[in-house]
Scaffold this motif. Structure first.
Motif, PDB file in Angstrom:
ATOM      1  N   ALA A 129       0.811  -1.229   0.000  1.00  0.00           N
ATOM      2  CA  ALA A 129       0.000   0.000   0.000  1.00  0.00           C
ATOM      3  C   ALA A 129       0.840   1.274   0.000  1.00  0.00           C
ATOM      4  O   ALA A 129       0.573   2.182  -0.799  1.00  0.00           O
TER       5      ALA A 129
ATOM      6  N   THR B 146       0.320   3.986  -3.078  1.00  0.00           N
ATOM      7  CA  THR B 146      -0.342   5.246  -2.737  1.00  0.00           C
ATOM      8  C   THR B 146       0.598   6.428  -2.921  1.00  0.00           C
ATOM      9  O   THR B 146       0.152   7.546  -3.186  1.00  0.00           O
TER      10      THR B 146
ATOM     11  N   LEU C 285      -7.212  -3.486  -2.125  1.00  0.00           N
ATOM     12  CA  LEU C 285      -6.648  -2.219  -1.680  1.00  0.00           C
ATOM     13  C   LEU C 285      -7.300  -1.144  -2.527  1.00  0.00           C
ATOM     14  O   LEU C 285      -7.136  -1.127  -3.749  1.00  0.00           O
TER      15      LEU C 285
ATOM     16  N   TYR D 186      -7.863   2.910  -3.219  1.00  0.00           N
ATOM     17  CA  TYR D 186      -7.319   4.256  -2.975  1.00  0.00           C
ATOM     18  C   TYR D 186      -8.188   5.259  -3.717  1.00  0.00           C
ATOM     19  O   TYR D 186      -8.325   5.200  -4.938  1.00  0.00           O
TER      20      TYR D 186
ATOM     21  N   PHE E  57      -6.782   5.506   1.574  1.00  0.00           N
ATOM     22  CA  PHE E  57      -6.878   4.106   1.151  1.00  0.00           C
ATOM     23  C   PHE E  57      -7.458   3.246   2.261  1.00  0.00           C
ATOM     24  O   PHE E  57      -7.409   3.574   3.446  1.00  0.00           O
TER      25      PHE E  57
END
Length: 256
Positions: free
Chosen positions: A165, A169, A188, A190, A195
């Motif tokens: 992540a 991100t 996951l 975002y 997120f």
């Protein structure tokens, strides 16, 4: 096991709710019993046995005491290792961590350096494999554009979404995207610079646009153009990019 002090083997099976706090609570109760459990298992993975079964009820205070004791009596590094192996869903993670902690409370801050101790090497191997897969997927994830949202699928042996992540991100901070793990049925997500990791039982994507299909073909053309056929080394390629990573890689779709 080559502990300086070996835990007496018990016959109890501890069942917890699957959370990290629940697991730490189980560890607290197990150590209080002064016997090595037959097994520690989450509710989702529980199967009936003839062993004595003990249901663990998550206790935040107990969990915090265990977490703090790992930092103080072993090391911050060991705490990171324990939580990586747990979150990464490594097979038999509960007993791997229990054995590591039992030794760690004896060995102290030097625990992770005692590579000749089997329970330490097993735990270190588990952590290494999880983080290796996470690192590899930062390069092997392939996104497709669906109406302005980037979506990718992966199928990982370990639960790596929490570990990848930060990379994605940061790299795609101005985009909205989702990475779906088919194995763990989780995504996951975002959006708007925030997120979350959520459960997603299945993911049905709309038909790809002509633009998306065009981008995929351009990427495959680029991949094929830069390749030097005379220097192709299939064994080396497979070593550097294991076949289990190929499933969702655009440039590998026609490979066997």
């Amino acid at each position: 096991m080559s502990y300086s002090k070996v835990a007496k083997q018990g016959d109890s099976l501890y069942i917890y709710d699957g959370s990290l706090q629940g697991f730490y609570t189980a560890i607290y109760d197990v150590f209080y019993s002064k016997k090595r459990p037959f097994l520690i298992v989450s509710e989702d993975n529980y199967q009936p046995t003839l062993n004595k079964e003990i249901t663990v009820y998550t206790d935040i205070e107990k969990a915090q005491k265990v977490r703090q004791s790992i930092k103080e009596k072993i090391s911050t590094y060991s705490l990171k290792l324990v939580e990586t192996v747990f979150i990464g869903e490594y097979p038999n993670k509960e007993m791997i961590i229990y054995d590591y902690l039992f030794f760690g409370y004896q060995a102290g801050a030097n625990t992770h350096n005692v590579l000749t101790e089997p329970v330490v090497s097993v735990a270190l191997t588990a952590e290494k494999r999880i983080l290796y897969d996470a690192h590899m997927y930062t390069g092997f994830v392939r996104f497709s554009d669906y109406d302005g949202v980037l979506i990718a699928k992966i199928d990982c042996k370990y639960f790596i979404l929490p570990f990848i992540a930060p990379h994605f991100t940061d790299r795609f901070s101005e985009e909205n995207f989702m990475i779906y793990d088919e194995n763990f049925k989780a995504a996951l997500v975002y959006k708007d610079k925030e997120f979350d990791i959520i459960s997603v039982e299945s993911l049905e994507l709309p038909k790809e646009s002509e633009n998306e299909l065009g981008y995929r073909q351009m990427w495959k053309n680029f991949y094929e153009t830069i390749a030097i056929k005379e220097r192709t080394n299939l064994k080396l390629r497979t070593n550097l990019m294991r076949k289990r990573f190929w499933k969702h890689m655009t440039e590998m779709q026609d490979e066997n």
